[in-house]
Design a protein around this motif. Structure first.
Motif, mmCIF file in Angstrom:
data_model
loop_
_atom_site.group_PDB
_atom_site.id
_atom_site.type_symbol
_atom_site.label_atom_id
_atom_site.label_comp_id
_atom_site.label_asym_id
_atom_site.label_seq_id
_atom_site.Cartn_x
_atom_site.Cartn_y
_atom_site.Cartn_z
ATOM 1 N N VAL A 107 36.697 25.324 -1.427
ATOM 2 C CA VAL A 107 36.926 24.264 -0.446
ATOM 3 C C VAL A 107 35.705 24.054 0.443
ATOM 4 N N ASN A 111 31.929 22.670 -2.339
ATOM 5 C CA ASN A 111 31.947 21.261 -1.943
ATOM 6 C C ASN A 111 30.810 20.927 -0.994
ATOM 7 N N ALA A 239 38.428 14.126 -2.613
ATOM 8 C CA ALA A 239 39.771 14.636 -2.886
ATOM 9 C C ALA A 239 39.895 15.126 -4.321
ATOM 10 N N THR A 240 39.346 14.363 -5.261
ATOM 11 C CA THR A 240 39.408 14.777 -6.665
ATOM 12 C C THR A 240 38.629 16.061 -6.899
ATOM 13 N N LEU A 242 37.847 18.378 -4.685
ATOM 14 C CA LEU A 242 38.546 19.481 -4.031
ATOM 15 C C LEU A 242 39.681 20.007 -4.902
ATOM 16 N N MET A 243 40.439 19.100 -5.483
ATOM 17 C CA MET A 243 41.559 19.519 -6.320
ATOM 18 C C MET A 243 41.076 20.278 -7.556
ATOM 19 N N THR A 246 39.483 23.682 -6.613
ATOM 20 C CA THR A 246 40.511 24.614 -6.147
ATOM 21 C C THR A 246 41.296 25.185 -7.315
ATOM 22 N N SER A 303 47.541 20.853 -5.230
ATOM 23 C CA SER A 303 47.321 19.537 -5.839
ATOM 24 C C SER A 303 48.053 18.446 -5.072
ATOM 25 N N TYR A 306 46.142 17.614 -1.898
ATOM 26 C CA TYR A 306 44.942 16.807 -2.140
ATOM 27 C C TYR A 306 45.298 15.382 -2.536
ATOM 28 N N LEU A 309 45.518 13.067 0.230
ATOM 29 C CA LEU A 309 44.260 12.645 0.828
ATOM 30 C C LEU A 309 43.688 11.399 0.171
#
Length: 316
Positions: A107, A111, A239-240, A242-243, A246, A303, A306, A309
């Protein structure tokens, strides 16, 4: 009169012949003859995808084991495996370490570093861009086992990091023993930042240049343009990314297993290592599978967070 009637009566037939046959959205309807070539692929998906999923669900509710009573006579135990996990202190220790490892290395680490690298290579010349991209991607494409050994030797007592610290007069470090979760987090950042860099580089290349020119004419400086222009436009990509990072980090096993083995004293034992220990070291397949399903639920919850978001237009 009969000629007129005949002519009039023949018009619907002529129109029907001229009218093209209406097809469904996916073309003509699927027939048995057309389904036959798809049958092997469907059987393979059922055998190698759906089959293991259903078998895992079954194992999670049994006392299946590699050895002992559960190996000779497997029986259903209901939700006992999940109850045992939720009341086990080692399980919760692994949950906390997993979340800490994911937040630090995915995260925040991957990123932020990926964004910085993408911004730098966007403004750099071709030679620097090629060199930086090659070095970063080289770390990403290394097998996880090889990367684990490299980072272990880097953080070891007689490793490269202590050699570098000694040359500048700083004391040696022992992160593999004093803070192993920090060491493996840095290792995962080093290995996985390339993916975030590529995602953000692609997103930045799609931002129109006139947007930055308009912001500059309005008096916005570099920081203001990044905060007010770049970040909002990159929101779907953030957002994509991060998902994806993660979910990938939640399942990291080989890197930690090679560097620390989950130790010392379970200080770096994330859920994948805890699951491996329970299922294969202790032989409790049912309990280990239940832990795997709980890890899956954690990934699903992340998921969903995210997805909230994402802008509404990107969810459709």
């Amino acid at each position: 009169m009969s000629t007129t009637a005949t002519t009039t009566g023949s018009r619907p037939d002529a129109r029907a012949a001229e009218r093209p046959t209406r097809r469904t959205r996916l073309g003509d309807r699927l027939t048995a003859a057309r389904a036959v070539p798809m049958l092997p692929a469907a059987l393979l998906m059922i055998l190698f995808l759906l089959g293991p999923i259903l078998y895992s669900l079954y194992l999670a509710f049994t006392d299946s084991a590699i050895r002992g009573e559960g190996a000779s006579d497997t029986s259903l135990v209901g939700v006992a495996n999940f109850a045992d996990a939720l009341t086990d202190g080692d399980f919760w220790n692994s949950v906390v370490l997993t979340l800490l490892f994911t937040i630090i290395s995915a995260v925040i680490g991957q990123n932020v570093l990926g964004m910085i690298l993408a911004l730098l290579i966007e403004r750099a010349n071709r030679v620097i861009t090629f060199a930086v991209t090659s070095i970063v991607i080289a770390a990403w494409i290394l097998p996880e086992v090889v990367a684990g050994y490299l980072l272990y030797t880097f953080f070891a007592d007689a490793g490269s990091l202590n050699a570098l610290l000694a040359t500048i007069g700083l004391p040696a470090q022992d992160l593999l023993f004093s803070a192993p979760i920090i060491a493996v987090s840095f290792a995962n950042i080093w290995r996985g930042a390339a993916f975030s860099m590529l995602v953000y580089s692609a997103a930045l290349s799609s931002v129109p240049g006139d947007v930055y020119e308009s912001a500059a004419l309005d008096g916005a400086g570099p920081v203001r343009r990044f905060v007010s222009v770049t970040l909002p436009l990159l929101r779907p990509a953030i957002a994509t990314n991060l998902m994806l990072t993660t979910l990938q980090t939640l399942s990291v096993f080989g890197l930690i297993f090679i560097m620390t083995g989950g130790g010392p004293a379970r200080q770096s034992q994330t859920l994948p290592l805890y699951m491996y220990e329970q299922a294969f070291s202790y032989g409790q397949l049912g309990y280990g599978t239940a832990v795997a399903l709980l890890l899956l639920l954690i990934g699903a919850a992340a998921s969903l967070i995210y997805l909230r978001l994402l802008p509404e237009e990107d969810k459709r």
